[in-house]
Enzyme design. Structure first.
Site, PDB file in Angstrom:
ATOM      1  N   PHE A 193      33.781  42.978  34.013  1.00 40.85           N
ATOM      2  CA  PHE A 193      34.015  42.748  32.779  1.00 40.85           C
ATOM      3  C   PHE A 193      32.861  41.981  32.081  1.00 40.85           C
ATOM      4  O   PHE A 193      32.690  42.186  30.946  1.00 40.85           O
ATOM      5  CB  PHE A 193      35.246  41.755  32.847  1.00 40.85           C
ATOM      6  N   GLN A 243      40.763  36.895  42.184  1.00 40.71           N
ATOM      7  CA  GLN A 243      40.493  36.677  40.626  1.00 40.71           C
ATOM      8  C   GLN A 243      40.845  38.110  40.089  1.00 40.71           C
ATOM      9  O   GLN A 243      40.684  38.129  38.926  1.00 40.71           O
ATOM     10  CB  GLN A 243      39.154  36.266  40.578  1.00 40.71           C
ATOM     11  N   ASP A 263      43.533  44.402  39.785  1.00 42.77           N
ATOM     12  CA  ASP A 263      43.457  45.665  39.975  1.00 42.77           C
ATOM     13  C   ASP A 263      44.604  45.951  41.045  1.00 42.77           C
ATOM     14  O   ASP A 263      44.945  47.446  41.229  1.00 42.77           O
ATOM     15  CB  ASP A 263      42.314  46.328  40.356  1.00 42.77           C
ATOM     16  N   HIS A 289      45.170  35.802  38.360  1.00 43.07           N
ATOM     17  CA  HIS A 289      45.407  36.373  37.202  1.00 43.07           C
ATOM     18  C   HIS A 289      46.266  37.400  36.918  1.00 43.07           C
ATOM     19  O   HIS A 289      46.386  37.946  35.876  1.00 43.07           O
ATOM     20  CB  HIS A 289      43.762  36.702  36.657  1.00 43.07           C
ATOM     21  N   SER A 314      32.004  37.263  44.541  1.00 39.08           N
ATOM     22  CA  SER A 314      32.206  36.295  43.243  1.00 39.08           C
ATOM     23  C   SER A 314      31.060  35.302  43.052  1.00 39.08           C
ATOM     24  O   SER A 314      30.256  34.937  43.660  1.00 39.08           O
ATOM     25  CB  SER A 314      33.599  35.138  43.497  1.00 39.08           C
ATOM     26  N   SER A 315      30.925  35.248  41.618  1.00 37.23           N
ATOM     27  CA  SER A 315      29.776  34.322  41.268  1.00 37.23           C
ATOM     28  C   SER A 315      29.921  33.084  41.485  1.00 37.23           C
ATOM     29  O   SER A 315      29.022  32.344  41.118  1.00 37.23           O
ATOM     30  CB  SER A 315      29.517  34.886  39.604  1.00 37.23           C
ATOM     31  N   ASP A 330      25.909  43.324  50.415  1.00 40.20           N
ATOM     32  CA  ASP A 330      26.908  44.103  49.836  1.00 40.20           C
ATOM     33  C   ASP A 330      28.282  43.681  50.905  1.00 40.20           C
ATOM     34  O   ASP A 330      28.418  43.821  51.963  1.00 40.20           O
ATOM     35  CB  ASP A 330      26.694  45.565  49.943  1.00 40.20           C
TER      36      ASP A 330
END
Length: 259
Positions: free
Chosen positions: A46, A113, A116, A131, A205-206, A246
């Site tokens: 996103f 987070q 989907d 979320h 995740s960042s 990955d």
């Protein structure tokens, strides 16, 4: 917890064995997943360049916009959902590996987070959705939940805004919109998992978006922190094991140690 931080752009069998050994010995192990776990399923990020928010105005999906103009909101919501999740979106090897680790009894929960629903689709049973999930809709009046797909079809057919089959109330995507607070129950459950974790896996995740980014920091106070991400994160200097790789390669390698 390991005596020194292990960081590698690749990995060896010894690295994978070490993480598997930590999981095997843990009384409580948890995984936190971010957008990097879903992008391998064809779901665009996103926030990254070229992501969903480069194509859509985030203000269109604010909770106040939903309340003020639910018809336009729902039309935009279905358009955005098709852009993000259109086509055959299925769980990938990372989702499946986490589900395999849960079945093997070495992973107690997945905190995600993502909205989907792919962790549940892969077979994970203990999932905390910070979320919410885009696979459901919720009634603003009676709080009933319904599958989202038929509601999206109703919107495409011009039935907007969609209303509840039970009470006639306005339906809303069962996700946290901009301007809404994260459900306190979900985040408290996530915090409890992080506090209890002997091993905490932060994958895809960042680790830069709060409050989710606080969870691995909390877990690292007393447990082993494992980070798997393509790029370095703010916790690169803190993680006991870091795989700059990955997630669809690392997690299946770890899960394979329990088959």
């Amino acid at each position: 917890m390991s005596d020194e931080t292990a960081s590698t752009e690749g990995w060896t069998d010894r690295d994978i064995d070490a993480v598997a050994g930590e999981l095997r010995a843990a009384d409580h192990a948890v995984a936190l997943t971010g957008a990097g776990v879903s992008t391998a399923s064809g779901i665009p990020d996103f926030r990254s360049e070229g992501g969903i928010w480069d194509k859509f105005d985030p203000n269109e999906f604010h909770y106040q916009r939903f309340l003020a103009d639910p018809t336009t909101f729902w039309e935009k919501r279905v358009e955005m959902h098709e852009a993000a999740f259109g086509g055959d979106v299925e769980p990938n090897a990372a989702h499946e590996a986490l589900a395999e680790m849960e079945r093997a009894g070495v992973l107690d929960a997945v905190v995600t987070q993502n909205t989907d629903g792919l962790h549940a689709a892969a077979g994970s049973e203990s999932v905390v959705e910070l979320h919410g999930t885009g696979t459901r809709v919720a009634c603003e009046e009676c709080d009933s939940r319904f599958d989202a797909a038929p509601v999206h079809e109703r919107v495409r057919d011009g039935d907007v805004p969609p209303t509840c089959e039970d009470c006639g109330g306005l339906l809303k995507p069962d996700v946290v919109l901009f301007g809404e607070e994260m459900p306190p129950g979900a985040f408290q459950a996530a915090r409890n998992h992080a506090q209890d974790a002997d091993v905490f896996l932060a994958v895809g995740s960042s680790l830069s978006v709060q409050p989710a980014a606080s969870l691995p920091r909390l877990a690292a106070r007393n447990g082993t922190l494992v980070v798997v991400n393509l790029e370095e994160t703010p916790l690169s200097g803190t993680a006991d094991y870091e795989f700059l790789a990955d997630v669809t390669e690392v997690l299946p390698a770890v899960a394979g140690r329990f088959l």
